[in-house]
Design an enzyme around this catalytic site. Sequence first.
Site, PDB file in Angstrom:
ATOM      1  N   ARG A  48       0.841  -1.205   0.000  1.00 15.96           N
ATOM      2  CA  ARG A  48       0.000   0.000   0.000  1.00 15.96           C
ATOM      3  C   ARG A  48       0.872   1.250   0.000  1.00 15.96           C
ATOM      4  NH1 ARG A  48      -1.535   1.947   4.570  1.00 15.96           N
ATOM      5  NH2 ARG A  48      -2.252  -0.002   5.485  1.00 15.96           N
ATOM      6  N   TYR A 101     -15.464  16.166 -16.367  1.00 11.33           N
ATOM      7  CA  TYR A 101     -15.887  14.777 -16.350  1.00 11.33           C
ATOM      8  C   TYR A 101     -17.073  14.632 -15.396  1.00 11.33           C
ATOM      9  CZ  TYR A 101     -15.603   9.760 -15.971  1.00 11.33           C
ATOM     10  OH  TYR A 101     -15.900   8.434 -15.994  1.00 11.33           O
ATOM     11  N   ASP A 173      -6.748  18.671 -15.116  1.00 10.78           N
ATOM     12  CA  ASP A 173      -7.033  17.317 -15.601  1.00 10.78           C
ATOM     13  C   ASP A 173      -6.552  17.256 -17.051  1.00 10.78           C
ATOM     14  OD1 ASP A 173      -8.159  14.979 -16.661  1.00 10.78           O
ATOM     15  OD2 ASP A 173      -9.819  15.015 -15.224  1.00 10.78           O
ATOM     16  N   LYS A 198      -7.435   6.033 -20.073  1.00  5.70           N
ATOM     17  CA  LYS A 198      -7.690   6.563 -21.401  1.00  5.70           C
ATOM     18  C   LYS A 198      -6.451   6.371 -22.294  1.00  5.70           C
ATOM     19  CE  LYS A 198     -11.466   7.502 -19.243  1.00  5.70           C
ATOM     20  NZ  LYS A 198     -11.828   8.769 -18.654  1.00  5.70           N
TER      21      LYS A 198
HETATM   22  C1  LIG Z   1     -12.412   9.156 -17.441  1.00  5.27           C
HETATM   23  C2  LIG Z   1     -12.059  10.462 -16.880  1.00  5.27           C
HETATM   24  C3  LIG Z   1     -11.892  10.639 -15.500  1.00  5.27           C
HETATM   25  C4  LIG Z   1     -12.149   9.537 -14.504  1.00  5.27           C
HETATM   26  O1  LIG Z   1     -11.289   8.456 -14.681  1.00  5.27           O
HETATM   27  P1  LIG Z   1     -11.663   6.917 -14.308  1.00  5.27           P
HETATM   28  O2  LIG Z   1     -10.413   6.200 -14.627  1.00  5.27           O
HETATM   29  O3  LIG Z   1     -12.834   6.536 -15.172  1.00  5.27           O
HETATM   30  O4  LIG Z   1     -12.032   6.905 -12.871  1.00  5.27           O
HETATM   31  C5  LIG Z   1     -11.498  11.890 -15.056  1.00  5.27           C
HETATM   32  N1  LIG Z   1     -11.293  12.912 -15.913  1.00  5.27           N
HETATM   33  C6  LIG Z   1     -11.458  12.772 -17.246  1.00  5.27           C
HETATM   34  C7  LIG Z   1     -11.204  13.935 -18.143  1.00  5.27           C
HETATM   35  C8  LIG Z   1     -11.839  11.547 -17.779  1.00  5.27           C
HETATM   36  O5  LIG Z   1     -12.012  11.421 -19.095  1.00  5.27           O
END
Ligand SMILES: *Cc1c(COP(=O)(O)O)cnc(C)c1O
Length: 383
Positions: A48, A101, A173, A198
């Site tokens: 962890r 998001y 982000d 992604k």
């Molecule tokens: C998908 C996404 C998230 C969240 O990510 P997860 O891996 O699905 O929890 C946050 N910000 C953006 C811009 C995203 O496309």
Amino acid sequence: MGFRTRQIHAGIEPDPTTGSILTPIYQSTTFVQPSVDAYLSKGYSYSRSGNPTVRVLETKLADLEHGTDCATFGTGMSAVHATMLACLNAGEHAIVSDVAYGGTYRLCTKVLSRFNIDFTFADTSKPKEVASCVRENTSLFLTETPANPTMKCSDIAAISDIAAKSNAVHAVDNTFLTPYYQRPLELGADLSIHSTTKYMDGHNATVGGAVISKTDELAEKIRFIQNSTGSIMSPQVAWLTLQGIKTLSVRMDAQSANAMAIAKFLENHPKVEQVRYPGLPSHPEHELSGKQASGYGAMLWFEVKGGLAAGKTLMDNIDIWSLAENLGSVESLITHPVTMTHADVEEAERQRVGIIDGLVRLSVGLEDTEDLINALEQALAKA
Ligand SMILES: *Cc1c(COP(=O)(O)O)cnc(C)c1O
């Protein structure tokens, strides 16, 4: 060294015991200590708090974003959550992009708001509006650019200035463009957040997240939250993500070229009402995008003439494109944000920020350009 060299080699050494060129998956809870006095002399105690496979991925991501350190998480949402817990106390205030998001919006409005944290959802494409939202207790700015799903872009340097003057942290982000195209820390931001699910993974194989910090102080705060809440990435996921990242630039370039061709095709199609892609001169922040990023990415949206009904017919009758959530993978995906990714955003709020009912989101993959366009052409004929 250049990005393409670093995406393959940064953080990676051949395994010292066997010479294995790929980082081994250290699937182990605990690490045996040589003696009480030599506790942690090899750097690891319990998975962890740190795991060697995960650590290699974190070192690589910090290198690619030009940060001091990185912490990885089980999902992108846990990366966003850790950022908020590290930067906000009860009684404080955060300014968040009004288009973000859907899960980020839900985390703010339905979870953290219960702990006496205030959120303002501002149009971060307008720095003046952001400045007017600052309060004495504002301690975090969270910008998503380009934003999911409207593709609105925000000036990272301008908002970083406002945040610095307010003694607040600016987190960006950076999921949509990745450090290959956009490096928020170089533009003045303090933290860069990713859903590694992604483009980093890129193969629809894992969910994961990351936060890259500009300073050691911020990195320590994030790490402390991570270890305290137990929000970690597993070694298996880190290993798969490491493999994905090695081709990040190649995939991004090819997918973005596909996206540009598709955006132009859609913009000239008589059945299409509007298209929004940062690479098109018709995009409101086209110039800004070209200035702060070295590529436009592979996400776009369009509206079919006939709105929601026509859009649904198109999405239900298209080949190659999978009707699915997620984005950034080699497989092309088509999504209806209003019923899928952004269903938890109230209708009035969706209308206010431009998530219109007929918005069809495309995550352009790596297939042949012609096949992707032909599939859209045929589906448009049915819509
Ligand atoms: C998908 C996404 C998230 C969240 O990510 P997860 O891996 O699905 O929890 C946050 N910000 C953006 C811009 C995203 O496309």
